[in-house]
Design an enzyme around this catalytic site. Structure first.
Site, PDB file in Angstrom:
ATOM      1  N   ASP A  46       5.525   7.883  -0.157  1.00  0.00           N
ATOM      2  CA  ASP A  46       4.422   6.932  -0.264  1.00  0.00           C
ATOM      3  C   ASP A  46       3.677   7.129  -1.581  1.00  0.00           C
ATOM      4  OD1 ASP A  46       2.450   5.052   1.397  1.00  0.00           O
ATOM      5  OD2 ASP A  46       1.242   6.497   0.275  1.00  0.00           O
ATOM      6  N   TYR A  51      -2.587   5.505  -7.681  1.00  0.00           N
ATOM      7  CA  TYR A  51      -2.467   6.970  -7.746  1.00  0.00           C
ATOM      8  C   TYR A  51      -2.063   7.409  -9.158  1.00  0.00           C
ATOM      9  CZ  TYR A  51      -2.014   6.534  -2.609  1.00  0.00           C
ATOM     10  OH  TYR A  51      -2.192   6.230  -1.281  1.00  0.00           O
ATOM     11  N   LYS A  80       1.773   0.277  -3.600  1.00  0.00           N
ATOM     12  CA  LYS A  80       0.660  -0.610  -3.230  1.00  0.00           C
ATOM     13  C   LYS A  80       0.084  -1.355  -4.427  1.00  0.00           C
ATOM     14  CE  LYS A  80      -0.349   2.995   0.108  1.00  0.00           C
ATOM     15  NZ  LYS A  80      -0.034   4.246  -0.604  1.00  0.00           N
ATOM     16  N   HIS A 113      -3.621  -2.692  -1.201  1.00  0.00           N
ATOM     17  CA  HIS A 113      -4.168  -1.346  -1.036  1.00  0.00           C
ATOM     18  C   HIS A 113      -5.509  -1.323  -0.289  1.00  0.00           C
ATOM     19  CE1 HIS A 113      -3.906   2.853  -3.065  1.00  0.00           C
ATOM     20  NE2 HIS A 113      -4.542   2.940  -1.916  1.00  0.00           N
TER      21      HIS A 113
END
Ligand code: A2P
Length: 308
Positions: A46, A51, A80, A113
């Site tokens: 994931d 990120y 996402k 997200h």
């Protein structure tokens, strides 16, 4: 743990994923973590544009697959859409950019997200207003249904197998479902014994939406990992609290424990069979302890409790 769940479109999602949020500044660390995870049996990774590690996660996946003798289709990869790309016109390029950074041919699950779009003009990944709250995209004006419509169209490209949402509360899901042509396959939310979100899980189940648990160990600085009930149950199974949390989590949906430590990565996927009574004891923890660890300052209602 090789358990899987079947999504509302018939596709399958592996029950345990390596989470990669907060995997640190040094991108080599997350690269090694992804490879370590694939080597010890993880089949689900994931990540997210926000990120900032898609490229290194992708490199870890490509090298990890080779080293473990696996094929691309043996694994499930989630990424996402960032909140600054909520305008429908931005979604196709944001998706292509994520896919290019990951460089793994296709994405298994692409998620919105947050149910929030932020100002894309600021040049920042997370634009803030002077008071510290998020700088909302006034042009989209909160219409995440339009973002979802653009995500639905991505399915026609064949480059994404499933689409989903993250951080959606019941009121926001109800709103989304009024206009959605495709019911989200997954809603990824914070889930653990201090935040079991029973009502949300029940609602999602009634709509055929699978729930994935982020921060299942209580995120960084977790107080869950010192919980006495969990410690007692972990001891009875000669296992760790983290393993107990993952074992409990997969009785409810898929679970995404984050770690960059090879030993902890390996242990987090070694789940145990909990008894009904133990599951009940863990369910009861939130009667005395509740905590949402991840609560950005959105400035508008997002989580179920914000709407109460
Ligand atoms: P680390 O990456 O150094 O292992 P969550 O999945 O809820 O976001 O929690 C992640 C946090 O828990 C990270 O700080 C991670 O640190 C730590 N962690 C991951 N696995 C374990 C484990 N088995 N035991 C203790 N801490 C863990």
């Amino acid at each position: 743990c090789q358990k899987t769940f079947t999504l509302n479109n018939g596709n399958v999602i592996p029950a345990v994923a390596l989470g990669t949020w907060q995997s640190g500044e040094d991108q080599d660390v997350v690269y090694k973590a992804v490879k370590a995870a694939l080597a010890v049996g993880y089949r689900h990774i994931d990540t997210a544009m926000m990120y900032g590690n898609e490229a290194e996660v992708g490199r870890g996946i490509r090298d990890g697959l080779k080293e473990a003798g696996l094929k691309r289709e043996d694994i499930f990869v989630t990424t996402k859409l960032a909140t600054i790309h909520g305008r429908p016109s931005m979604v196709p390029k944001a998706f292509e950019d994520s896919l290019a950074r990951l460089d793994i041919g296709y994405i298994d699950l692409y998620m919105m997200h947050w149910p929030i779009a932020l100002n894309p003009a600021s040049g920042k990944l997370i634009p803030l207003k002077p008071d510290g709250s998020r700088d909302i995209d006034e042009e989209l004006d909160g219409k995440f249904e339009l973002t979802w419509g653009a995500m639905e169209k991505l399915l026609d490209t064949g480059k994404v197998k499933n689409i989903g949402v993250a951080n959606f509360s019941i009121p926001n899901l109800e709103r989304l479902l009024k206009t959605a042509k495709v019911v989200p396959a997954v809603n990824q939310v914070e889930l653990h014994p201090y935040l079991p979100q029973n009502k949300l899980l029940e609602y999602c189940k009634s709509k055929g939406i699978h729930c994935s648990a982020y921060s299942p160990l209580g995120s960084s600085n977790s107080t869950l990992l010192q919980n006495e009930t969990l410690a007692k149950i972990a001891k009875a199974h000669d296992t760790s609290i983290a393993q107990t949390l993952v074992s409990w989590g997969i009785t409810r949906g898929s679970v995404l424990p984050k770690s960059v430590n090879p030993e902890r990565i390996k242990s987090n996927i070694e789940t145990v069979e909990l008894t009904e009574q133990e599951i009940q004891e863990i369910n009861d923890i939130s009667k005395t302890n509740t905590k949402r660890f991840v609560r950005p300052n959105w400035g508008i209602p997002v989580f179920d409790e914000d709407f109460e």
